[in-house]
Structure formats: C-alpha cells, structure tokens
Design a protein around this motif. Structure first.
Motif, mmCIF file in Angstrom:
data_model
loop_
_atom_site.group_PDB
_atom_site.id
_atom_site.type_symbol
_atom_site.label_atom_id
_atom_site.label_comp_id
_atom_site.label_asym_id
_atom_site.label_seq_id
_atom_site.Cartn_x
_atom_site.Cartn_y
_atom_site.Cartn_z
ATOM 1 N N LEU A 118 1.671 -28.456 31.040
ATOM 2 C CA LEU A 118 1.101 -27.130 30.809
ATOM 3 C C LEU A 118 1.884 -26.017 31.494
ATOM 4 C CD1 LEU A 118 -2.733 -27.868 30.804
ATOM 5 C CD2 LEU A 118 -1.239 -27.346 28.875
ATOM 6 N N TRP A 165 -8.881 -15.959 26.943
ATOM 7 C CA TRP A 165 -8.160 -17.207 26.678
ATOM 8 C C TRP A 165 -7.431 -17.121 25.341
ATOM 9 C CZ3 TRP A 165 -6.853 -20.067 30.395
ATOM 10 C CH2 TRP A 165 -7.711 -20.444 31.424
ATOM 11 N N GLN A 168 -7.203 -31.087 35.064
ATOM 12 C CA GLN A 168 -6.993 -30.398 33.792
ATOM 13 C C GLN A 168 -7.185 -28.895 33.947
ATOM 14 O OE1 GLN A 168 -9.837 -32.346 31.266
ATOM 15 N NE2 GLN A 168 -8.482 -34.071 30.783
ATOM 16 N N THR A 176 -7.282 -25.213 24.505
ATOM 17 C CA THR A 176 -7.245 -26.099 25.668
ATOM 18 C C THR A 176 -8.441 -25.876 26.572
ATOM 19 O OG1 THR A 176 -4.822 -26.089 25.570
ATOM 20 C CG2 THR A 176 -5.832 -26.871 27.611
ATOM 21 N N ALA A 177 -8.809 -24.614 26.794
ATOM 22 C CA ALA A 177 -9.977 -24.320 27.634
ATOM 23 C C ALA A 177 -11.243 -24.906 27.024
ATOM 24 C CB ALA A 177 -10.122 -22.808 27.818
ATOM 25 N N LEU A 190 -4.345 -25.874 33.583
ATOM 26 C CA LEU A 190 -4.574 -24.775 32.643
ATOM 27 C C LEU A 190 -4.402 -23.425 33.328
ATOM 28 C CD1 LEU A 190 -5.649 -23.622 29.923
ATOM 29 C CD2 LEU A 190 -7.949 -23.929 30.844
ATOM 30 N N GLY A 192 -4.634 -19.805 25.034
ATOM 31 C CA GLY A 192 -5.153 -20.960 25.752
ATOM 32 C C GLY A 192 -6.571 -21.343 25.389
ATOM 33 N N PRO A 245 -0.919 -21.808 27.076
ATOM 34 C CA PRO A 245 -1.305 -23.191 27.372
ATOM 35 C C PRO A 245 -1.481 -24.081 26.151
ATOM 36 C CG PRO A 245 -2.530 -21.669 28.766
ATOM 37 C CD PRO A 245 -1.793 -20.830 27.763
#
Length: 378
Positions: A251, A12, A341, A20-21, A345, A17, A355
């Motif tokens: 996203l 990630w 969500q 966000t994760a 993503l 990302g 992201p």
C-alpha cells in the motif's frame, strides 16, 4: 458526518482509497455472512474429504502465492497437529520450481489452493502440476471469485471441491484484505476436526469491537511518517507478521520498507534493522509461554530506545481486546490483522498514494501478470 476509519467516505474517494477502506471495515459483516454460508457448505466439503485426514499417509498441501501463501502458513501447523495426515504449507511459487521436494507420486495428496481471483498463472499451473505428477490427486479450492479459473474447475470433476467466500470478500482494491481473512477462517472451519463456525461469529463480534476501539489510535499512529516497520509474531503469528509486512509494502508502493520475524529470532541479526525511524509491532500470542518471550523482547527494545516506537497488538495489548478463552493464535490472526491493514491504508494516504491502486504505472498488478509457466521436460 459518519467516519469510515477516521475519514469521511468522500475523502477516501477523493484520494482513491474508498474501496480498500470499505473492504477493511466490512470484515465483521463478511465473517458473519461466511459463518452462515459455511453451515450450508461444510457438509458438502466434509463428504468430499471423507476420512482422508485420518490417514497418516495422506498429504495435504496448502498453497497460494503472496498473501494467499501466508493464509496457508498461518493455519498449517494448527491443522497438522489436529490430524494424523501430514499438513504443510508450500507456496505455489516454490511448488512450481522444485516440485520434486514436495510431491510424492505414491502418496495420496490433497492440494488446498487459496486464491482471491483464482486466475493467477501460478494457481492454475499448480493444479495442472499435481494432476500430471500425482495420480488421483484431489483439490480443494478456497476462493473468492465464482467466475475464476479455479472455481470453474469443479464443474463435473469428482476430484475437485470449491469453497466460495461471500461475494463481498472479492476485494476491489489492490491489496487483499477481506479476501485474506475470509479464506483463513473458511479453511480453518473446513479442515478442523470439530465444528467451528461459531468461532467465526465470535470473531466477527470481536472485530466490531476492535474496529471501533482501534480506528482512532491506529490513525494517530499512522500520522507519523516512518521508513521501516517490523512486525513480530510467534507460531502462527509469524505468518501473520509476514502478511502485515506485505500490506505496508504494497500500500506504500515500497516507500515504507517492512520485515517480519519471530520475537526470539529477531535478536539473531534482524534486530540490526531497527533505527530511530522504525516502528516495531509485536503480535501478542494467546499462548502463555510465548507471551513471556514476547514480553522479554518488548522490554529489551524499549530499554534500547532505538526504535521510534514499539507497541503490542493482541489480548491486553497496546492495541487489542480483553483476554478471551478458547481461541488460539491461528484463529486470532485475522482479528489482529485488522490493525495492520488500517495502518498500511493510512500510511498510503499519508504518502499521497492512491491506496486502491498504489502502482499507477502497473509495475505490480492486482492479479499477477508476466509469468511464463515452464514444464519440467522443456
């Protein structure tokens, strides 16, 4: 290796990302922290509100822009049905342009502002508009940022009350995730007639179950590229569908087009958007009557065979949890949003975007920029 939403943390991080994760996955913990903080904060909010919501002349406007507007829309009708006061959701983006349609200088008015940062120009301007238009207007700020402009307004002002979310809810990523769900749950607790913090804890436990059970199927679903996603929901879930659609738009930087509607409304023209590269997601209502309409439309879409896939999210759904009693659609909306969500993503990652900031060129920003605020007399 421990997976975070079906990827390693380093993976990630490598694709931009990780924030966000983490912010999607942390929501059960954030909701528990929220339930704890609400126990301390709600008496103060209740004292600020007094008996105002029992007054039929009282107007309550739930406001925000973008996702923050949808937060108010999810809960407005539930709260309006619970109190003699008139409760409605009006986005700041409508309030600023057509104030005369929404404000009555003679009516006692409470403006409930939802704001992740509390620094967006429309949020600040909406408060200034109420101060100038409605004598004695009062303000409840539901925000995630203790250092934001809205949060700082409460200092020494008896007409302002700020309800802060847990610090972790102030998302670092571009898209609102844990900030959105925390503000929805906090406002429901603060404005409900009965104590409700225990519902937040129950939802946190359900969210843990959901995140564990849904991570693999949602990642698998998102591994297929689609051009369009349609989210459908009835009642409070219509606003949930709008927020879910906004998440995929944001996203994927608009590369995946998205729309939202109600199951009954979808037949009245919007169904024309469905083609062989469309995913249709229907948020199943907790209301038994609404579920009958949900089932009819879903069966119709599957008979048509036009969409790439049609699936349900909710109780006893394709992606969901066993039926639980005592929770209405407004309360459940944050739970079902966890699916959307995650899907957004993974689609962002599939498209090779970053992201945490899909708009590298700055055409769209985490805190809105470029807004000029005009006064009615200018």
């Amino acid at each position: 290796m421990t997976l975070l939403l079906q990827r390693g943390r380093q993976s990630w991080s490598d694709i931009g990302g990780l924030a966000t994760a983490e912010e999607i996955a942390q929501q059960p913990a954030v909701w528990r922290a929220l339930a704890t903080s609400l126990q301390a904060e709600l008496p103060r909010v209740a004292a600020f509100l007094g008996d105002s919501l029992r007054n039929p002349a009282q107007r309550v406007i739930l406001t925000g822009a973008g996702s923050s507007a949808y937060a108010g829309e999810i809960i407005a009708d539930t709260l309006d049905a619970a109190w003699p006061a008139r409760v409605r959701a009006v986005p700041t983006t409508s309030l600023l342009t057509h104030a005369e349609l929404y404000l009555d200088p003679a009516a006692p008015t409470l403006l409930v502002s939802f704001a992740r940062s509390g620094d967006s120009p429309e949020s600040v301007a909406a408060v200034e508009l109420l101060r100038a238009t409605v004598p004695g207007a009062r303000f409840l700020h539901v925000t995630c940022n203790a250092d934001g402009a809205l949060a700082k307004q409460a200092d020494g002002d008896a007409n302002v009350c700020t309800l802060l979310m847990p610090p972790a809810s102030c998302d670092r990523g571009f898209a609102m995730t844990s900030s959105f769900t925390s503000m929805v749950l906090a406002a429901l607790c603060a404005l409900s007639p009965q104590p409700a913090a225990q519902k937040v804890r129950a939802l946190a436990s359900m969210a843990e179950q959901g995140l564990a059970a849904w991570a693999a199927p949602v990642a698998e679903l998102a591994a297929r590229r689609v051009d369009r996603v349609v989210y459908l929901g009835a009642g409070p879930l219509e606003a949930l569908a709008r927020e879910a659609a906004l998440k995929i738009l944001e996203l994927t930087a608009g590369q995946v087009q998205a729309m939202a509607n109600t199951p009954l409304g979808f037949r009245h023209g919007p169904k024309a958007a469905v083609n062989g590269n469309t995913l249709v997601v229907l948020f199943h209502s907790a209301n038994a009557l609404a579920r009958r309409y949900d089932a009819d439309l879903l069966a119709e879409l599957r008979r048509d065979g036009i969409a790439a896939r049609c699936l349900t999210v909710g109780f006893d759904a394709d992606i969901g949890l066993p039926l639980a009693e005592g929770l209405t659609d407004a309360w459940l909306a944050p739970l079902w949003l966890l699916m959307a969500q995650q899907y957004a993503l993974h689609q962002s990652a599939l498209l090779g975007l970053r992201p945490d900031n899909p708009f590298a060129g700055g055409t769209v920003n985490r805190v809105v920029q470029g807004v000029t605020i005009y006064k009615s007399h200018e």
